[in-house]
Design an enzyme around this catalytic site. Sequence first.
Site, PDB file in Angstrom:
ATOM      1  N   TYR A 116       0.826  -1.207   0.000  1.00  0.00           N
ATOM      2  CA  TYR A 116       0.000   0.000   0.000  1.00  0.00           C
ATOM      3  C   TYR A 116       0.863   1.261   0.000  1.00  0.00           C
ATOM      4  CZ  TYR A 116      -3.544   3.411   1.385  1.00  0.00           C
ATOM      5  OH  TYR A 116      -4.372   4.509   1.439  1.00  0.00           O
ATOM      6  N   LYS A 168       1.165   4.189  -2.943  1.00  0.00           N
ATOM      7  CA  LYS A 168       0.855   5.602  -2.733  1.00  0.00           C
ATOM      8  C   LYS A 168       2.077   6.493  -2.974  1.00  0.00           C
ATOM      9  CE  LYS A 168      -3.484   5.089  -1.925  1.00  0.00           C
ATOM     10  NZ  LYS A 168      -4.497   5.627  -2.858  1.00  0.00           N
TER      11      LYS A 168
END
Length: 255
Positions: free
Chosen positions: A155, A159
């Site tokens: 994750y 990002k």
Amino acid sequence: MDLSNKVVLVTGAGIGIGKGIALHLAACGADVIVNYRSSEKQALEVVEQIQAMGRKAIAIKADISSVKEINAMIEQAKEAFGTIHVLVNNSAYCPTIDFFDVTEESWDEVLDTNLKGSFFTAQACAREMVKHGGGKIINISSVHALLTMTKYAAYASSKGGMNALTRQLALDLAHLNIQVNAVSPGATEVEKNLAHPLHDSLAVGKQIPAGRIGMPKDVATVVAFFASSASDFVTGQVLTVDGGSSTQFYLKSVD
């Protein structure tokens, strides 16, 4: 922020931050395409709330990890509204997985949704935006791009890539009058947190300098700025919305 006569596509808009963004942009005057991947019921509820404001809205199911489904979604949106003026790349997958338990499949699922999907959705929408002289792309990033916790390997990587993608798209599309910016939320109160037996929004909020946890509306108001003409000379920027969390040296993880 006046978005009258604007058509906005918000991915992952059936719940959470995406839902808050869709409702707020509708309140600013936009017609909204509510993209969802799993729960049609939740997406239709958002559509009904938007229509109750006097705005137009439709729900379109599409898994944005698939370019084929992205393209089909854009065709449906064009049939319903004719074009797309604003894209909000909000859809994301955020599992918490121990470093040694990350598999190729789990890694790909996160990166395909969060990064690949955002790129190809932006590409498809930009093709429509150039037809009417420009548009706005807003990527929903995360503070995990800069300051993360354990178990967020895929994750956080996605990002971090999202922030770089924002700058790259801003450069590539500037000459077409398409501004590309990102909003980077910190801890935000959404449905999955409310359903978690160990989640305590008050405890989380006490660790944030602003004294409370973020709400979807906090993110949505910044998205509205980037979606409006007020930001016509702003592109390639990442604006953090975290109540000051990223100013701190240490923030305890709350499972």
